[in-house]
Design a protein around this motif. Structure first.
Motif, PDB file in Angstrom:
ATOM      1  N   VAL A  25      37.563  45.446  33.799  1.00  0.00           N
ATOM      2  CA  VAL A  25      38.747  44.612  33.661  1.00  0.00           C
ATOM      3  C   VAL A  25      39.911  45.483  33.201  1.00  0.00           C
ATOM      4  O   VAL A  25      39.719  46.432  32.451  1.00  0.00           O
ATOM      5  N   ALA A  26      41.105  45.153  33.673  1.00  0.00           N
ATOM      6  CA  ALA A  26      42.322  45.840  33.225  1.00  0.00           C
ATOM      7  C   ALA A  26      43.411  44.800  33.001  1.00  0.00           C
ATOM      8  O   ALA A  26      43.597  43.904  33.827  1.00  0.00           O
ATOM      9  N   HIS A  27      44.103  44.904  31.882  1.00  0.00           N
ATOM     10  CA  HIS A  27      45.256  44.052  31.623  1.00  0.00           C
ATOM     11  C   HIS A  27      46.459  44.734  32.260  1.00  0.00           C
ATOM     12  O   HIS A  27      46.763  45.887  31.961  1.00  0.00           O
ATOM     13  N   LEU A  28      47.128  44.035  33.165  1.00  0.00           N
ATOM     14  CA  LEU A  28      48.193  44.603  33.986  1.00  0.00           C
ATOM     15  C   LEU A  28      49.555  44.067  33.569  1.00  0.00           C
ATOM     16  O   LEU A  28      49.652  43.103  32.793  1.00  0.00           O
ATOM     17  N   ASN A  29      50.593  44.674  34.092  1.00  0.00           N
ATOM     18  CA  ASN A  29      51.959  44.211  33.831  1.00  0.00           C
ATOM     19  C   ASN A  29      52.128  42.762  34.280  1.00  0.00           C
ATOM     20  O   ASN A  29      51.450  42.298  35.194  1.00  0.00           O
ATOM     21  N   GLY A  30      53.037  42.072  33.642  1.00  0.00           N
ATOM     22  CA  GLY A  30      53.342  40.698  34.020  1.00  0.00           C
ATOM     23  C   GLY A  30      52.269  39.705  33.635  1.00  0.00           C
ATOM     24  O   GLY A  30      52.217  38.605  34.173  1.00  0.00           O
ATOM     25  N   GLY A  31      51.377  40.079  32.711  1.00  0.00           N
ATOM     26  CA  GLY A  31      50.332  39.161  32.262  1.00  0.00           C
ATOM     27  C   GLY A  31      49.176  39.013  33.222  1.00  0.00           C
ATOM     28  O   GLY A  31      48.321  38.165  33.032  1.00  0.00           O
ATOM     29  N   LYS A  32      49.119  39.827  34.247  1.00  0.00           N
ATOM     30  CA  LYS A  32      48.032  39.742  35.223  1.00  0.00           C
ATOM     31  C   LYS A  32      46.808  40.494  34.707  1.00  0.00           C
ATOM     32  O   LYS A  32      46.899  41.360  33.853  1.00  0.00           O
ATOM     33  N   VAL A  33      45.649  40.141  35.260  1.00  0.00           N
ATOM     34  CA  VAL A  33      44.394  40.785  34.898  1.00  0.00           C
ATOM     35  C   VAL A  33      43.702  41.209  36.186  1.00  0.00           C
ATOM     36  O   VAL A  33      43.579  40.417  37.124  1.00  0.00           O
ATOM     37  N   GLY A  34      43.249  42.458  36.227  1.00  0.00           N
ATOM     38  CA  GLY A  34      42.513  42.967  37.375  1.00  0.00           C
ATOM     39  C   GLY A  34      41.033  43.029  37.061  1.00  0.00           C
ATOM     40  O   GLY A  34      40.634  43.311  35.931  1.00  0.00           O
ATOM     41  N   VAL A  35      40.202  42.770  38.071  1.00  0.00           N
ATOM     42  CA  VAL A  35      38.746  42.840  37.941  1.00  0.00           C
ATOM     43  C   VAL A  35      38.229  43.619  39.144  1.00  0.00           C
ATOM     44  O   VAL A  35      38.620  43.337  40.279  1.00  0.00           O
ATOM     45  N   ARG A  36      37.356  44.589  38.885  1.00  0.00           N
ATOM     46  CA  ARG A  36      36.794  45.380  39.979  1.00  0.00           C
ATOM     47  C   ARG A  36      35.332  45.691  39.706  1.00  0.00           C
ATOM     48  O   ARG A  36      34.836  45.565  38.591  1.00  0.00           O
ATOM     49  N   ASP A  37      34.643  46.126  40.749  1.00  0.00           N
ATOM     50  CA  ASP A  37      33.241  46.518  40.675  1.00  0.00           C
ATOM     51  C   ASP A  37      33.165  47.943  40.129  1.00  0.00           C
ATOM     52  O   ASP A  37      33.759  48.859  40.697  1.00  0.00           O
ATOM     53  N   SER A  38      32.417  48.147  39.069  1.00  0.00           N
ATOM     54  CA  SER A  38      32.338  49.479  38.454  1.00  0.00           C
ATOM     55  C   SER A  38      31.687  50.505  39.369  1.00  0.00           C
ATOM     56  O   SER A  38      31.934  51.701  39.229  1.00  0.00           O
ATOM     57  N   LYS A  39      30.867  50.061  40.313  1.00  0.00           N
ATOM     58  CA  LYS A  39      30.223  50.988  41.242  1.00  0.00           C
ATOM     59  C   LYS A  39      31.184  51.482  42.316  1.00  0.00           C
ATOM     60  O   LYS A  39      30.894  52.445  43.006  1.00  0.00           O
ATOM     61  N   ASN A  40      32.318  50.806  42.475  1.00  0.00           N
ATOM     62  CA  ASN A  40      33.273  51.157  43.527  1.00  0.00           C
ATOM     63  C   ASN A  40      34.695  51.127  42.955  1.00  0.00           C
ATOM     64  O   ASN A  40      35.503  50.281  43.344  1.00  0.00           O
ATOM     65  N   PRO A  41      35.026  52.049  42.048  1.00  0.00           N
ATOM     66  CA  PRO A  41      36.326  52.004  41.396  1.00  0.00           C
ATOM     67  C   PRO A  41      37.513  52.209  42.338  1.00  0.00           C
ATOM     68  O   PRO A  41      38.622  51.798  42.019  1.00  0.00           O
ATOM     69  N   ALA A  42      37.282  52.814  43.483  1.00  0.00           N
ATOM     70  CA  ALA A  42      38.370  53.005  44.453  1.00  0.00           C
ATOM     71  C   ALA A  42      38.491  51.815  45.400  1.00  0.00           C
ATOM     72  O   ALA A  42      39.409  51.757  46.215  1.00  0.00           O
ATOM     73  N   PRO A  44      38.467  47.488  46.326  1.00  0.00           N
ATOM     74  CA  PRO A  44      39.419  46.418  46.038  1.00  0.00           C
ATOM     75  C   PRO A  44      39.236  45.843  44.630  1.00  0.00           C
ATOM     76  O   PRO A  44      38.183  45.981  44.021  1.00  0.00           O
ATOM     77  N   ALA A  45      40.283  45.204  44.157  1.00  0.00           N
ATOM     78  CA  ALA A  45      40.242  44.525  42.860  1.00  0.00           C
ATOM     79  C   ALA A  45      40.757  43.104  43.047  1.00  0.00           C
ATOM     80  O   ALA A  45      41.623  42.857  43.888  1.00  0.00           O
ATOM     81  N   LEU A  46      40.199  42.193  42.288  1.00  0.00           N
ATOM     82  CA  LEU A  46      40.723  40.828  42.232  1.00  0.00           C
ATOM     83  C   LEU A  46      41.808  40.796  41.170  1.00  0.00           C
ATOM     84  O   LEU A  46      41.657  41.393  40.102  1.00  0.00           O
ATOM     85  N   ILE A  47      42.896  40.101  41.446  1.00  0.00           N
ATOM     86  CA  ILE A  47      44.002  39.994  40.496  1.00  0.00           C
ATOM     87  C   ILE A  47      44.170  38.526  40.117  1.00  0.00           C
ATOM     88  O   ILE A  47      44.277  37.657  40.980  1.00  0.00           O
ATOM     89  N   PHE A  48      44.170  38.264  38.815  1.00  0.00           N
ATOM     90  CA  PHE A  48      44.321  36.908  38.287  1.00  0.00           C
ATOM     91  C   PHE A  48      45.597  36.814  37.461  1.00  0.00           C
ATOM     92  O   PHE A  48      45.959  37.764  36.764  1.00  0.00           O
ATOM     93  N   GLY A  49      46.228  35.663  37.500  1.00  0.00           N
ATOM     94  CA  GLY A  49      47.323  35.378  36.583  1.00  0.00           C
ATOM     95  C   GLY A  49      46.749  35.114  35.201  1.00  0.00           C
ATOM     96  O   GLY A  49      45.550  34.865  35.046  1.00  0.00           O
ATOM     97  N   SER A  50      47.578  35.151  34.172  1.00  0.00           N
ATOM     98  CA  SER A  50      47.075  34.975  32.808  1.00  0.00           C
ATOM     99  C   SER A  50      46.448  33.594  32.591  1.00  0.00           C
ATOM    100  O   SER A  50      45.423  33.477  31.924  1.00  0.00           O
ATOM    101  N   ALA A  51      47.043  32.556  33.164  1.00  0.00           N
ATOM    102  CA  ALA A  51      46.483  31.206  32.997  1.00  0.00           C
ATOM    103  C   ALA A  51      45.123  31.098  33.683  1.00  0.00           C
ATOM    104  O   ALA A  51      44.182  30.504  33.129  1.00  0.00           O
TER     105      ALA A  51
END
Length: 67
Positions: A25-42, A44-51
């Motif tokens: 998980v990564a906390h991103l600019n604009g209150g967004k949160v990224g989620v990715r598979d640790s086995k494939n860091p390069a 795709p990532a899912l991006i969620f809004g803070s809510a």
């Protein structure tokens, strides 16, 4: 939505085990949160809004995804 993830600081749960299949998980600019598979860091990532992220984590804490 295109989000620049180049400066993201990814982390795993303190409950993850070494070599295990985990998500990061990564906390991103604009209150967004990224989620990715640790086995494939390069990959795709899912991006969620803070809510959206708050609803998801609240549901986890309540056991809403337990089988």
């Amino acid at each position: 939505m295109i989000v620049d993830l180049s400066g993201a600081r990814w982390f795993k749960s303190s409950r993850s085990v070494s070599g295990g299949d985990c998500v990061e998980v990564a906390h991103l600019n604009g209150g967004k949160v990224g989620v990715r598979d640790s086995k494939n860091p390069a990959g795709p990532a899912l991006i969620f809004g803070s809510a959206e992220w708050d609803v998801f984590t609240d549901r986890l804490a309540e056991g809403g995804f337990d089988r």
